[in-house]
Design a protein around this motif. Structure first.
Motif, PDB file in Angstrom:
ATOM      1  N   ASP A  59       0.728  -1.333   0.120  1.00 43.21           N
ATOM      2  CA  ASP A  59      -0.038   0.085   0.132  1.00 43.21           C
ATOM      3  C   ASP A  59       0.913   1.301  -0.083  1.00 43.21           C
ATOM      4  OD1 ASP A  59       1.064  -0.225   2.614  1.00 43.21           O
ATOM      5  OD2 ASP A  59      -0.979  -0.605   3.563  1.00 43.21           O
ATOM      6  N   SER A  60       2.165   0.906  -0.142  1.00 37.42           N
ATOM      7  CA  SER A  60       3.100   2.397   0.029  1.00 37.42           C
ATOM      8  C   SER A  60       4.348   1.921  -0.696  1.00 37.42           C
ATOM      9  CB  SER A  60       3.544   2.822   1.421  1.00 37.42           C
ATOM     10  OG  SER A  60       2.169   3.348   2.086  1.00 37.42           O
ATOM     11  N   PHE A  61       5.031   2.800  -1.263  1.00 39.45           N
ATOM     12  CA  PHE A  61       6.432   2.790  -1.723  1.00 39.45           C
ATOM     13  C   PHE A  61       7.440   3.711  -0.954  1.00 39.45           C
ATOM     14  CE2 PHE A  61       4.814   6.164  -4.536  1.00 39.45           C
ATOM     15  CZ  PHE A  61       5.853   6.852  -4.761  1.00 39.45           C
ATOM     16  N   LEU A  96       5.288  -1.614  -8.048  1.00 41.06           N
ATOM     17  CA  LEU A  96       4.095  -2.276  -7.594  1.00 41.06           C
ATOM     18  C   LEU A  96       2.863  -1.529  -7.355  1.00 41.06           C
ATOM     19  CD1 LEU A  96       5.951  -4.154  -4.109  1.00 41.06           C
ATOM     20  CD2 LEU A  96       5.504  -5.164  -6.651  1.00 41.06           C
ATOM     21  N   MET A  97       2.854  -0.330  -7.171  1.00 43.53           N
ATOM     22  CA  MET A  97       1.668   0.799  -7.075  1.00 43.53           C
ATOM     23  C   MET A  97       0.956   0.622  -8.308  1.00 43.53           C
ATOM     24  SD  MET A  97       2.136   2.038  -4.223  1.00 43.53           S
ATOM     25  CE  MET A  97       2.901   0.317  -3.815  1.00 43.53           C
ATOM     26  N   ASN A  98       1.544   0.247  -9.553  1.00 42.51           N
ATOM     27  CA  ASN A  98       0.794  -0.248 -10.796  1.00 42.51           C
ATOM     28  C   ASN A  98      -0.190  -1.293 -10.720  1.00 42.51           C
ATOM     29  OD1 ASN A  98       1.801   2.233 -12.490  1.00 42.51           O
ATOM     30  ND2 ASN A  98       3.632   1.214 -12.614  1.00 42.51           N
ATOM     31  N   SER A  99      -0.209  -1.984  -9.674  1.00 45.72           N
ATOM     32  CA  SER A  99      -0.813  -3.086  -9.747  1.00 45.72           C
ATOM     33  C   SER A  99      -1.972  -3.302  -8.356  1.00 45.72           C
ATOM     34  CB  SER A  99       0.040  -4.392  -9.764  1.00 45.72           C
ATOM     35  OG  SER A  99       0.819  -4.452 -10.860  1.00 45.72           O
ATOM     36  N   PRO A 100      -3.188  -2.756  -8.313  1.00 45.92           N
ATOM     37  CA  PRO A 100      -3.973  -2.666  -7.257  1.00 45.92           C
ATOM     38  C   PRO A 100      -4.055  -4.113  -6.529  1.00 45.92           C
ATOM     39  CG  PRO A 100      -4.831  -1.493  -8.988  1.00 45.92           C
ATOM     40  CD  PRO A 100      -3.683  -2.089  -9.563  1.00 45.92           C
ATOM     41  N   PRO A 120       2.142   6.830   0.241  1.00 45.26           N
ATOM     42  CA  PRO A 120       0.980   5.887  -0.074  1.00 45.26           C
ATOM     43  C   PRO A 120       0.563   5.817  -1.447  1.00 45.26           C
ATOM     44  CG  PRO A 120       0.101   8.017   0.714  1.00 45.26           C
ATOM     45  CD  PRO A 120       1.776   8.095   0.898  1.00 45.26           C
ATOM     46  N   ARG A 121      -0.087   4.587  -1.610  1.00 43.78           N
ATOM     47  CA  ARG A 121      -0.570   4.453  -3.022  1.00 43.78           C
ATOM     48  C   ARG A 121      -1.513   5.431  -3.613  1.00 43.78           C
ATOM     49  NH1 ARG A 121      -1.266  -0.172  -6.172  1.00 43.78           N
ATOM     50  NH2 ARG A 121      -0.544  -1.637  -4.537  1.00 43.78           N
ATOM     51  N   ARG A 122      -2.193   6.016  -2.919  1.00 42.78           N
ATOM     52  CA  ARG A 122      -3.036   7.034  -3.297  1.00 42.78           C
ATOM     53  C   ARG A 122      -2.531   8.419  -3.714  1.00 42.78           C
ATOM     54  NH1 ARG A 122      -3.807   7.132   2.212  1.00 42.78           N
ATOM     55  NH2 ARG A 122      -3.413   8.916   3.424  1.00 42.78           N
TER      56      ARG A 122
END
Length: 219
Positions: A59-61, A96-100, A120-122
């Motif tokens: 959920d974060s990078f 990884l953020m490109n893949s929910p 965060p992903r958002r």
């Protein structure tokens, strides 16, 4: 390179050489940078703490600000493999953020205490994936990560002494301040052994050999 043996298995290591830090986000303008770091958090990490754990929701990078980290993958119940070594100004987990709904395929563990920025992903969805400049930066970081993982894997075929020199030259030396010719690190012999996939005893023998050859000096 200086190392000092103590009762807590800690070595103070001084590296002779320049810095090769990545000037991360240096060229991003203030408005884009504020958007890129919206809702981010600076996390303090201590030795052996995990920043994220394999199979947790991604959920974060992260961006390493200081310290030293390793990406490890658990194989079986106890065995782990070091996939890469993370130094300051490097990004982890952005692809990884490109893949929910995806999970972290590895864990990020602290070797030397420092700080990481958790984004965060958002924020990625709102800012990063809509900015050509940020996407290019992310792509460049990802390419470096892939190359670093491959090179670290290739170095596992080297003799131990060469593997130790490789890790010091390509990773630990990046912790030196810019324009500085020396750096002191508090790092355990077991950490060095882990990073080069060897035993503590074998690593000590190499340090002793280097000391006898005046490559290192004890302080």
């Amino acid at each position: 390179l200086n190392h000092n043996e103590t009762m807590d298995d800690s070595n103070t290591i001084k590296l002779i050489g320049g810095s090769s830090q990545i000037p991360f986000l240096r060229d991003i303008n203030k408005e884009i940078l504020q958007s890129a770091l919206a809702d981010s958090r600076v996390l303090s990490s201590k030795k052996r703490e995990y920043i994220f754990v394999q199979d947790e929701p991604a959920d974060s990078f992260f961006i390493a600000k200081s310290g030293l980290y390793k990406l490890v993958k658990k194989v079986g119940d106890e065995h782990t493999i070091v996939h890469d070594i993370i130094t300051p100004n490097e990004m982890v987990g952005s692809l990884l953020m490109n893949s929910p709904g995806i999970k972290y395929p590895v864990s990020l563990q602290c070797i030397l205490s420092g700080e990481v920025v958790a984004i965060p992903r958002r924020t990625f969805d709102i800012s990063w994936k809509n900015s050509p400049q940020l996407l290019h930066l992310m792509q460049m970081q990802s390419q470096r990560r892939i190359l670093s993982i491959q090179e670290l894997r290739n170095s596992s075929k080297f003799p131990l002494e060469k593997r130790m020199a490789y890790v010091i030259k390509n990773y630990l030396s990046k912790l030196a301040p810019e324009q500085s010719s020396t750096i002191e690190l508090t790092i355990t012999r077991s950490d060095v052994a882990d990073l080069v996939s060897s035993t503590v005893e074998s690593v000590i023998r190499i340090f002793t050999k280097w000391s006898n050859l005046n490559i290192t000096e004890q302080v």
